[in-house]
Design a protein around this motif. Sequence first.
Motif, PDB file in Angstrom:
ATOM      1  N   CYS A 170       0.830  -1.217  -0.218  1.00 31.63           N
ATOM      2  CA  CYS A 170      -0.030   0.124   0.070  1.00 31.63           C
ATOM      3  C   CYS A 170       0.934   1.280  -0.093  1.00 31.63           C
ATOM      4  O   CYS A 170       0.889   2.141   1.065  1.00 31.63           O
ATOM      5  CB  CYS A 170      -1.003  -0.050   1.252  1.00 31.63           C
ATOM      6  N   THR A 171       1.349   1.456  -1.054  1.00 32.82           N
ATOM      7  CA  THR A 171       2.468   2.570  -1.147  1.00 32.82           C
ATOM      8  C   THR A 171       1.906   3.803  -1.087  1.00 32.82           C
ATOM      9  O   THR A 171       1.013   4.094  -1.663  1.00 32.82           O
ATOM     10  CB  THR A 171       3.064   2.545  -2.590  1.00 32.82           C
ATOM     11  N   GLY A 172       2.270   4.775  -0.050  1.00 37.33           N
ATOM     12  CA  GLY A 172       1.655   5.804   0.230  1.00 37.33           C
ATOM     13  C   GLY A 172       0.626   5.942   0.968  1.00 37.33           C
ATOM     14  O   GLY A 172       0.186   7.227   1.356  1.00 37.33           O
ATOM     15  N   CYS A 173       0.286   4.863   1.614  1.00 36.92           N
ATOM     16  CA  CYS A 173      -0.939   4.940   2.684  1.00 36.92           C
ATOM     17  C   CYS A 173      -0.435   4.605   4.072  1.00 36.92           C
ATOM     18  O   CYS A 173      -1.453   4.383   4.880  1.00 36.92           O
ATOM     19  CB  CYS A 173      -2.135   3.951   2.064  1.00 36.92           C
ATOM     20  N   ALA A 174       0.881   4.496   4.357  1.00 39.89           N
ATOM     21  CA  ALA A 174       1.015   4.292   5.494  1.00 39.89           C
ATOM     22  C   ALA A 174       0.744   5.387   6.534  1.00 39.89           C
ATOM     23  O   ALA A 174       0.727   6.648   6.261  1.00 39.89           O
ATOM     24  CB  ALA A 174       2.713   4.349   5.616  1.00 39.89           C
ATOM     25  N   GLY A 175       0.017   4.973   7.572  1.00 41.55           N
ATOM     26  CA  GLY A 175      -0.555   6.045   8.507  1.00 41.55           C
ATOM     27  C   GLY A 175      -1.971   6.255   8.227  1.00 41.55           C
ATOM     28  O   GLY A 175      -2.470   7.057   8.813  1.00 41.55           O
ATOM     29  N   ASP A 176      -2.446   5.760   7.100  1.00 42.76           N
ATOM     30  CA  ASP A 176      -4.211   5.976   6.780  1.00 42.76           C
ATOM     31  C   ASP A 176      -4.818   5.250   7.595  1.00 42.76           C
ATOM     32  O   ASP A 176      -4.776   4.015   7.822  1.00 42.76           O
ATOM     33  CB  ASP A 176      -4.007   5.491   5.258  1.00 42.76           C
ATOM     34  N   HIS A 177      -5.678   6.111   8.416  1.00 44.32           N
ATOM     35  CA  HIS A 177      -6.523   5.597   9.479  1.00 44.32           C
ATOM     36  C   HIS A 177      -7.435   4.378   8.920  1.00 44.32           C
ATOM     37  O   HIS A 177      -7.760   3.481   9.521  1.00 44.32           O
ATOM     38  CB  HIS A 177      -7.146   6.374  10.425  1.00 44.32           C
ATOM     39  N   ARG A 178      -8.020   4.583   7.565  1.00 46.48           N
ATOM     40  CA  ARG A 178      -8.961   3.813   7.031  1.00 46.48           C
ATOM     41  C   ARG A 178      -8.121   2.187   6.709  1.00 46.48           C
ATOM     42  O   ARG A 178      -8.965   1.428   6.969  1.00 46.48           O
ATOM     43  CB  ARG A 178      -9.379   4.150   5.403  1.00 46.48           C
ATOM     44  N   VAL A 179      -6.998   2.303   6.345  1.00 45.42           N
ATOM     45  CA  VAL A 179      -6.222   0.946   6.252  1.00 45.42           C
ATOM     46  C   VAL A 179      -6.045   0.434   7.511  1.00 45.42           C
ATOM     47  O   VAL A 179      -6.258  -0.669   7.765  1.00 45.42           O
ATOM     48  CB  VAL A 179      -4.726   1.305   5.469  1.00 45.42           C
TER      49      VAL A 179
END
Length: 437
Positions: free
Chosen positions: A20-29
């Motif tokens: 998930c490139t670029g979504c580190a820290g994304d609360h949804r993920v």
Amino acid sequence: MMTRFGNPGMTVLALALAGCTGCAGDHRVKEMDRIAESYVTLVLAVGEHDPDYVDAYYGPGEWREEARRRKKPLDQILDEARPLLAALNGLDFSGAEEMLSLRHRYLQKQLGALATRVEHLQGRRLSFDEEARALYDVSPQPLPESHFDEILASLDALVPGGGPLPERYGEYRRDFIVPADKLDAVFRAAIDEARRRTRERILLPENESFSLEYVTGKSWSAYNWYKGNYASLIQLNTDLPVYIDSALDLACHEGYPGHHVYNVLLEKNLVAERGWVEFSVYPLFSPQSLIAEGTANFGIEVVFPPRERLAFARRVLFPLAGLDPGRAERFFMVMDLVSRLSHAGNEAARRYLDGEIGRDEAAEWLHRRSLMSMERALQRMRFIEQYRSYVINYNLGQDIVKAYVEARGGTADRPDRRWEEFAKLISTPRVPSALQE
């Protein structure tokens, strides 16, 4: 606790971030990861009440042991599933990476089906059509008797002999039974060729493998038990005769490019590479089954287009079985027509499960409209009683998968594109309703 999956040295979190490139820290993920873990534990919990429910599991062993130890009551499973589904419904993945959107929708549908199955175990009964929609994310349309009458009329002119068609067809087909002492050689030759052809088109892990067993006393003809680490156990039921066409079809359906390949690719692409733990478990009564069965059936045509199937059967399988290769062409013409009667099984199941006809009448319907022997029709009734509306996943699933692949250019005259679209479908988290959009 750091749980490891198929790729040694990489944790679930590291794998999820790598996928998930670029979504580190994304609360949804992060929220979806949390829900996914809970979903797996709930599937295992349902499996403690329903021995048919968990078709495959290769996640953390301690999760399964915990499910066995606690044996959550069905009410508690529902109480935990509903807030998870509400949390999923509150997440918005519009504009996100396509794979994340697909994962989100997949989890929504799977959790909804889990709740329906739990309610079934509690005694709630839906109609055949309602159950199919709730569990498998499709709406099977009834077919009129005229649909089957037209196919039966064509078969009546093609099958030799005299007398009623079901009996005449049964007598004709008996000439194509694989002798018991030749069955292993025939089945292994079929699966080896299907494997060779599949590996030419799809990149599979070098250590993928299967083992083969012959069993009796089952309601099904064959089964693939996926064990994880790219390995399957394929069982072939020898209660009833195995016909030469069935040996080839089952080799493809259960093995290559069917269930074995489907599970291998999900483990490789989604569990090992992305760390999506929800794909380490396969609940049988769920939308995933329509994709699994539909691709396994359509995969027969993908790996063996009709002319190539005939050539291989005539050159290899018929001689191995001690059958006359000169009769192969007409036989496959007959069997292609018979395959178009498969939806008659849906109609028998619908009428029987909805209480419109009795068991004997449903078996007779299968005998007359599907041309099954009465012995095989009664075996099929045991399957319907055990698995209920699951029967739609084979034929309707195949129809949906074929239409989806062909709509994307994967037509029979474009085999490279057909393989490309087929491989993409069995490598990604799709749901049945999305294939029809």
